[in-house]
Design a protein around this motif. Structure first.
Motif, PDB file in Angstrom:
ATOM      1  N   ARG A  67      24.891 -15.170 -22.076  1.00  0.00           N
ATOM      2  CA  ARG A  67      25.637 -14.073 -22.757  1.00  0.00           C
ATOM      3  C   ARG A  67      26.231 -13.143 -21.702  1.00  0.00           C
ATOM      4  O   ARG A  67      25.321 -12.771 -20.959  1.00  0.00           O
ATOM      5  CB  ARG A  67      25.023 -13.511 -23.822  1.00  0.00           C
ATOM      6  N   VAL A  68      27.625 -13.083 -21.543  1.00  0.00           N
ATOM      7  CA  VAL A  68      28.152 -11.893 -20.332  1.00  0.00           C
ATOM      8  C   VAL A  68      29.163 -11.347 -21.352  1.00  0.00           C
ATOM      9  O   VAL A  68      29.761 -11.569 -22.543  1.00  0.00           O
ATOM     10  CB  VAL A  68      28.930 -12.987 -19.592  1.00  0.00           C
ATOM     11  N   GLU A  69      29.615 -10.214 -20.593  1.00  0.00           N
ATOM     12  CA  GLU A  69      30.470  -9.001 -21.358  1.00  0.00           C
ATOM     13  C   GLU A  69      31.746  -9.614 -21.034  1.00  0.00           C
ATOM     14  O   GLU A  69      32.807  -9.418 -22.055  1.00  0.00           O
ATOM     15  CB  GLU A  69      30.272  -7.691 -20.355  1.00  0.00           C
ATOM     16  N   SER A  70      32.219 -10.376 -19.954  1.00  0.00           N
ATOM     17  CA  SER A  70      33.601 -10.805 -19.706  1.00  0.00           C
ATOM     18  C   SER A  70      33.712 -12.178 -19.131  1.00  0.00           C
ATOM     19  O   SER A  70      32.746 -12.439 -18.386  1.00  0.00           O
ATOM     20  CB  SER A  70      34.324  -9.567 -18.690  1.00  0.00           C
ATOM     21  N   ASP A  98      32.715 -12.385 -15.644  1.00  0.00           N
ATOM     22  CA  ASP A  98      31.557 -12.371 -15.130  1.00  0.00           C
ATOM     23  C   ASP A  98      30.952 -13.825 -14.807  1.00  0.00           C
ATOM     24  O   ASP A  98      29.766 -14.319 -14.495  1.00  0.00           O
ATOM     25  CB  ASP A  98      30.439 -11.727 -16.046  1.00  0.00           C
ATOM     26  N   LEU A  99      31.837 -14.735 -15.391  1.00  0.00           N
ATOM     27  CA  LEU A  99      31.646 -16.420 -15.222  1.00  0.00           C
ATOM     28  C   LEU A  99      31.955 -16.755 -14.039  1.00  0.00           C
ATOM     29  O   LEU A  99      31.923 -17.999 -13.675  1.00  0.00           O
ATOM     30  CB  LEU A  99      32.050 -16.959 -16.435  1.00  0.00           C
ATOM     31  N   VAL A 100      32.822 -16.104 -13.375  1.00  0.00           N
ATOM     32  CA  VAL A 100      33.338 -16.733 -11.884  1.00  0.00           C
ATOM     33  C   VAL A 100      32.173 -16.521 -10.816  1.00  0.00           C
ATOM     34  O   VAL A 100      31.496 -15.599 -10.627  1.00  0.00           O
ATOM     35  CB  VAL A 100      34.276 -15.657 -11.577  1.00  0.00           C
ATOM     36  N   GLY A 101      32.211 -17.824  -9.998  1.00  0.00           N
ATOM     37  CA  GLY A 101      31.154 -18.084  -9.019  1.00  0.00           C
ATOM     38  C   GLY A 101      29.862 -18.538  -9.717  1.00  0.00           C
ATOM     39  O   GLY A 101      29.855 -19.150 -10.798  1.00  0.00           O
ATOM     40  N   SER A 102      28.717 -18.537  -8.983  1.00  0.00           N
ATOM     41  CA  SER A 102      27.293 -19.245  -9.194  1.00  0.00           C
ATOM     42  C   SER A 102      27.529 -20.459  -9.849  1.00  0.00           C
ATOM     43  O   SER A 102      27.057 -20.873 -10.660  1.00  0.00           O
ATOM     44  CB  SER A 102      26.733 -18.388 -10.282  1.00  0.00           C
TER      45      SER A 102
END
Lengths: 93, 321
Positions: B3-6, B9-13
């Motif tokens: 679960r992420v805020e934006s 925040d899913l860019v990368g990893s």
């Protein structure tokens, strides 16, 4: 040693429209010098006055960029394929 | 990370997967980093976030202020990634793009609300860069990010892609990536060389110079300023050119390991295989390569379904890479 040189579109008008030429030489420097001697219209397009590669010219021997394998001193073997490509802005950018 | 805020925040990893089944040498492991997993679908999400954050840090962009216009030349993925980030951050985006890119790229830009400014297809990415520079001079009030010269481009890879690779693959011996703006190679290359001396950095170049007929002479050539600023010639250990046919063949071969990848990723895989073939049979090596994006944007090219001769012929007119 005779190598085949693939000519890029930009240089073809100055080389009679040829797409490939066969050139004798034992190094890349030899081959490029021979090309400019045979086709004076490309003078200054391959080599600088000090014998180094034109900054916007990429030269590949069998798909390997010669700047990383000895530059103008990179050796040529019989039947090698040399590709001249202009440096342009990158692909999937 | 469930679960992420934006979305940002899913860019990368991104994950790394073993594709050694395609390695020509049993002693050479090949691992592919799957950048298509980024939210807007490519490695360029990292760059877009970095470019926008840098512009916000130095005050060229102010979140929440209406009417701010961002402009960038792109043959596809950077434009698409910027369009997603700009929409989230409230900026209007204009992308200068050659007319002969695959139609999916144009559709994706429009989906994210970007405006497309056409540049001549025959001039390739060079033409897009030139037109963007002249538009930037006419509109100094627009924010011109200029990925080819902006240090925030390689910095994205120095700060994220490089550390991720070393953390996930500490045994890496070679890194192989496409040249493009050179941002990935400069950023990852510099990080890896600083933290694991001896790692070899290989660049793969599609032969786009062959089809660009907007050049009048070699003096019209172009080298990305970030390549020069990062001493690219010294940073790279080897540079190989990959032909359209090999690129398509390896794009297809990647499906054998379950990967549906874009055509530039096929070209990079072809480069990784050339790299593997240089390694002596009594030496172990681990090559990390990049899958820049997935294949969805290239379906209209027929790359997987049409006769390969037809696809290769089309690649001379349409920018696939």
């Amino acid at each position: 040693m005779a190598a085949t040189v693939r000519i890029p579109t930009v240089l073809r008008p100055a080389m009679g429209g040829l797409t490939t030429v066969s050139v004798e030489g034992s190094t890349i420097g030899d081959v490029l010098l021979e090309l400019t001697t045979t086709y004076p219209a490309i003078q200054g397009q391959l080599l600088n006055q000090d014998g180094t590669l034109h900054r916007f010219l990429n030269v590949y021997v069998n798909d390997d960029d010669v700047r990383y394998i000895g530059g103008v001193d990179a050796p040529i073997a019989d039947n090698d394929e040399i590709t001249l490509l202009p440096a342009v802005a990158g692909g999937a950018a | 990370m469930a679960r992420v805020e934006s979305v940002l925040d899913l860019v990368g990893s991104t994950p790394v997967v073993d594709v050694s089944a395609l390695s020509p040498r049993a002693n050479v492991t090949i691992l592919a980093k799957l950048e298509g997993r980024n939210p807007a679908g490519s490695v360029k999400d990292r760059v877009a976030v970095s470019l926008i954050r840098a512009a916000e840090r130095d005050g060229r962009l102010v979140p929440g202020r209406p009417g701010q216009i961002v402009m960038e030349p792109s043959s596809g993925n950077t434009g698409i990634a910027l369009a997603m980030v700009c929409r989230l951050r409230g900026y209007d985006l204009k992308v200068v793009m050659p007319t002969n890119v695959s139609p999916e790229r144009r559709q994706l830009l429009l989906a994210w609300g970007a405006e497309i400014i056409d540049s001549p297809g025959t001039e390739g990415s060079n033409g897009a860069v030139r037109l963007a520079q002249s538009i930037a001079a006419e509109h100094p009030e627009w924010v011109f990010l200029y990925q080819y010269a902006n240090p925030a481009n390689p910095l994205a890879h120095y700060e994220t892609t490089g550390p991720e690779i070393l953390a996930d693959v500490p045994e890496v011996t070679h890194f192989v990536a496409g040249l493009g703006t050179s941002g990935t190679l400069m950023g990852v290359g510099r990080y890896l060389k600083e933290h694991k001396p001896g790692v070899q950095i290989w660049a793969v170049e599609p032969p786009s110079g062959e089809i660009v007929d907007g050049l009048r002479s070699l003096d019209d050539g172009y080298i990305p300023p970030i390549f020069i600023d990062n001493q690219g010639v010294d940073l790279l250990d080897r540079k190989v050119v990959v032909r359209p046919r090999e690129s398509i063949e390896w794009t297809r071969a990647m499906t054998q390991v379950g990967l549906f990848v874009g055509i530039s990723s096929g070209a990079i895989m072809a480069g990784a295989v050339k790299c593997a073939l240089t390694i002596p049979e009594d030496q172990a090596a681990t090559i990390v390569t990049i899958v820049c994006d997935d294949g969805w944007k290239y379906l209209s090219t027929g790359a997987w379904s049409d006769d390969i001769d037809d696809v290769v012929e089309r690649a001379k007119r349409i920018i696939y890479f």
